[in-house]
Design an enzyme around this catalytic site. Sequence first.
Site, mmCIF file in Angstrom:
data_model
loop_
_atom_site.group_PDB
_atom_site.id
_atom_site.type_symbol
_atom_site.label_atom_id
_atom_site.label_comp_id
_atom_site.label_asym_id
_atom_site.label_seq_id
_atom_site.Cartn_x
_atom_site.Cartn_y
_atom_site.Cartn_z
ATOM 1 N N TYR A 127 39.987 -8.511 0.831
ATOM 2 C CA TYR A 127 39.164 -7.551 1.189
ATOM 3 C C TYR A 127 39.606 -7.186 2.935
ATOM 4 O O TYR A 127 39.625 -7.634 3.192
ATOM 5 C CB TYR A 127 38.048 -8.074 1.089
ATOM 6 C CG TYR A 127 36.554 -6.744 1.273
ATOM 7 C CD1 TYR A 127 36.841 -5.496 -0.147
ATOM 8 C CD2 TYR A 127 35.922 -6.449 2.563
ATOM 9 C CE1 TYR A 127 36.160 -4.539 -0.094
ATOM 10 C CE2 TYR A 127 35.361 -5.399 2.337
ATOM 11 C CZ TYR A 127 35.414 -4.224 1.350
ATOM 12 O OH TYR A 127 34.568 -3.120 1.605
ATOM 13 N N GLN A 189 30.859 -4.052 -5.309
ATOM 14 C CA GLN A 189 31.930 -3.834 -6.019
ATOM 15 C C GLN A 189 33.427 -3.549 -6.153
ATOM 16 O O GLN A 189 34.111 -4.252 -7.752
ATOM 17 C CB GLN A 189 31.393 -1.829 -6.196
ATOM 18 C CG GLN A 189 32.442 -1.340 -4.978
ATOM 19 C CD GLN A 189 31.269 -1.035 -4.073
ATOM 20 O OE1 GLN A 189 29.982 -1.926 -4.027
ATOM 21 N NE2 GLN A 189 31.093 0.110 -3.889
ATOM 22 N N ASN A 212 30.424 -7.042 4.716
ATOM 23 C CA ASN A 212 29.064 -6.391 5.514
ATOM 24 C C ASN A 212 28.124 -8.206 4.952
ATOM 25 O O ASN A 212 28.693 -8.577 4.037
ATOM 26 C CB ASN A 212 28.503 -5.588 5.777
ATOM 27 C CG ASN A 212 28.385 -4.992 3.999
ATOM 28 O OD1 ASN A 212 28.639 -5.778 3.081
ATOM 29 N ND2 ASN A 212 28.695 -3.747 3.870
ATOM 30 N N SER A 238 29.959 -9.959 12.682
ATOM 31 C CA SER A 238 30.441 -10.044 13.958
ATOM 32 C C SER A 238 29.640 -10.344 14.995
ATOM 33 O O SER A 238 28.304 -10.351 15.279
ATOM 34 C CB SER A 238 31.660 -9.620 14.592
ATOM 35 O OG SER A 238 32.165 -8.881 13.693
ATOM 36 N N GLN A 260 32.595 -6.925 20.994
ATOM 37 C CA GLN A 260 31.024 -7.494 19.186
ATOM 38 C C GLN A 260 30.489 -6.331 18.850
ATOM 39 O O GLN A 260 30.138 -6.315 17.908
ATOM 40 C CB GLN A 260 31.292 -9.199 19.423
ATOM 41 C CG GLN A 260 32.395 -9.609 19.490
ATOM 42 C CD GLN A 260 33.548 -9.778 18.414
ATOM 43 O OE1 GLN A 260 33.504 -9.319 17.668
ATOM 44 N NE2 GLN A 260 34.543 -9.038 18.491
ATOM 45 N N HIS A 263 31.044 -3.333 16.829
ATOM 46 C CA HIS A 263 31.414 -4.130 15.300
ATOM 47 C C HIS A 263 30.298 -2.951 13.958
ATOM 48 O O HIS A 263 30.828 -2.465 13.723
ATOM 49 C CB HIS A 263 31.891 -4.945 15.135
ATOM 50 C CG HIS A 263 33.362 -6.043 15.552
ATOM 51 N ND1 HIS A 263 34.251 -4.423 14.333
ATOM 52 C CD2 HIS A 263 33.818 -6.762 16.381
ATOM 53 C CE1 HIS A 263 34.811 -5.452 14.814
ATOM 54 N NE2 HIS A 263 34.442 -6.776 15.483
ATOM 55 N N GLU A 327 30.718 -17.265 15.580
ATOM 56 C CA GLU A 327 32.149 -16.857 15.245
ATOM 57 C C GLU A 327 32.953 -17.037 16.597
ATOM 58 O O GLU A 327 34.260 -18.070 16.457
ATOM 59 C CB GLU A 327 31.766 -15.736 14.586
ATOM 60 C CG GLU A 327 33.278 -14.969 13.822
ATOM 61 C CD GLU A 327 33.526 -13.846 13.717
ATOM 62 O OE1 GLU A 327 34.373 -13.251 12.980
ATOM 63 O OE2 GLU A 327 32.585 -12.673 13.873
ATOM 64 N N HIS A 328 32.831 -16.448 17.571
ATOM 65 C CA HIS A 328 33.441 -16.775 18.328
ATOM 66 C C HIS A 328 32.691 -17.113 19.540
ATOM 67 O O HIS A 328 31.613 -17.189 19.977
ATOM 68 C CB HIS A 328 33.830 -15.505 19.217
ATOM 69 C CG HIS A 328 34.545 -13.888 17.978
ATOM 70 N ND1 HIS A 328 33.572 -13.220 17.326
ATOM 71 C CD2 HIS A 328 36.001 -14.394 17.285
ATOM 72 C CE1 HIS A 328 34.740 -12.717 16.493
ATOM 73 N NE2 HIS A 328 35.951 -13.232 15.943
ATOM 74 N N ASP A 361 41.450 -10.865 17.894
ATOM 75 C CA ASP A 361 41.441 -9.597 16.767
ATOM 76 C C ASP A 361 42.719 -9.264 16.579
ATOM 77 O O ASP A 361 42.464 -8.862 15.232
ATOM 78 C CB ASP A 361 40.470 -9.146 17.564
ATOM 79 C CG ASP A 361 38.803 -8.981 16.996
ATOM 80 O OD1 ASP A 361 38.587 -10.466 16.367
ATOM 81 O OD2 ASP A 361 38.282 -8.819 17.334
ATOM 82 N N GLU A 415 31.950 -50.361 -13.712
ATOM 83 C CA GLU A 415 31.161 -49.683 -14.267
ATOM 84 C C GLU A 415 31.359 -49.306 -15.805
ATOM 85 O O GLU A 415 30.368 -48.351 -15.817
ATOM 86 C CB GLU A 415 32.200 -48.143 -13.953
ATOM 87 C CG GLU A 415 32.295 -47.984 -12.436
ATOM 88 C CD GLU A 415 33.463 -47.071 -11.880
ATOM 89 O OE1 GLU A 415 33.743 -46.701 -12.624
ATOM 90 O OE2 GLU A 415 33.554 -46.883 -10.674
ATOM 91 N N HIS A 420 38.495 -46.797 -19.749
ATOM 92 C CA HIS A 420 39.377 -46.901 -19.199
ATOM 93 C C HIS A 420 40.371 -48.104 -18.431
ATOM 94 O O HIS A 420 41.381 -47.994 -18.519
ATOM 95 C CB HIS A 420 38.235 -46.548 -17.624
ATOM 96 C CG HIS A 420 37.943 -45.841 -16.903
ATOM 97 N ND1 HIS A 420 36.811 -44.898 -18.102
ATOM 98 C CD2 HIS A 420 38.418 -44.411 -16.249
ATOM 99 C CE1 HIS A 420 36.847 -43.449 -17.842
ATOM 100 N NE2 HIS A 420 37.576 -43.208 -15.854
#
Length: 432
Positions: A127, A189, A212, A238, A260, A263, A327-328, A361, A415, A420
């Site tokens: 995306y 979507q 977003n 961002s 930033q 954005h 993030e940064h 970036d 167990e 087993h």
Amino acid sequence: MRILDWNSLSAVQRRDALQRPAQRDAARVTATAQDIIERVRNEGDAALLALTEQFDGVQPAGLEVTANEFAAAEAELNAEQNAAIERAISTIHRFHAAQMSAPLRVETAPGVQCERISVPIRAVGLYVPAGSAPLPSTAIMLAVPAAIAGCPVRILCTPPNRHAKADPAVLVAARKAGIERVFKVGGAQAIAAMAYGTGTIPKCDKIFGPGNAWVTAAKLVVAQHAEGAAADLPAGVSEVMVIADAGARADFIAADLLAQAEHSPDAQAILVTSDPELAAAAMREVQRQSVRLLRARILTESLKTMRFIVVDALETAFDIANSYAPEHLLLQIREPRAWLPRVTAAGAVFLGPWSPETMGDYCSGPNHTLPTYGYARSYSGLSLEDFQKRITVQELTPAGLQGLGPTAQALAGLEGLDAHAAAVTIRLEALQ
């Protein structure tokens, strides 16, 4: 914009100072994303066309980018632009190709061979946002590791522009990085379409890419469905945090914060410094530099959540950074590498005055798809292995089973799982 003295703030005020704007409507965003997902699942391509008209104001003649559209996009870019895309692909390919790991093989006990192999994910959906600005850099960051990993199915979704076309630079970058199928659909979507498939868009096993708040919410929703698709990481709006001391340049800091903040309206930029004078100077620089920038409408909103925090010592600044998990994270301090071991939660770190976040970036090498919203406390930025699965392989010789089998029998007994134990016992008896 505000300058805050950290020591004078209460616990509640400190929490509010670091509150991310995009999280304030989280419940509403998730509910909206869920409604969009269900509509796409029920109505397929018809829902995609209707939602594209609703949210993007256009209705493309078709969802998939045609060969003619690819050719037209290539004709729109000049030689310098093409060269920049190719150079970025080269550096990013070099860094990600170096992440390829050899198969692991270990004899854990005599006659017991254990291996781990990496295989590509079958179908990946990429995306690339294009709401307020097209992002060919994101097409590169996603397509390059997908190609190196060898994912057989690689598709890309990106919102159409006001001409009902995909952005030319995104198309050129995607094609140069190995993507042949691109679809003109964005938002939640697009995530739903890649997660469940429609008549036109194939179903993918994993979805990658930032977006977003609605895109991020949709990725989290579809990842919870068995019939949906896994998500790479929570990469949303961002954000940047700069830690600076008295020796830092206010103009550099302001430029990094604004890079930033431009954005989106809900992007967040924060300076944490041990020098009150630097905080004031940086705020003045932000005001001075922002008036010359093109994205004034966005900056008018994002600057409202820009913070300048003054702390008593750098140690406190790193405590704040690790709690916020940006993030940064930019370290504009003396001997930044010496402070690097104190960083425990950040998507990406940039050391020193000559390492602007902008380089990360676009073209320095590491991936710019990074965890946001504080998820850097537990998530890493995108890498080659995110496009692969690790599969373990085990092979025992008769002697290996005789040597290690009794251990499995004893543990199965603890167990209470006698079937087993029996799967081992029947083989040991056959060897007698």
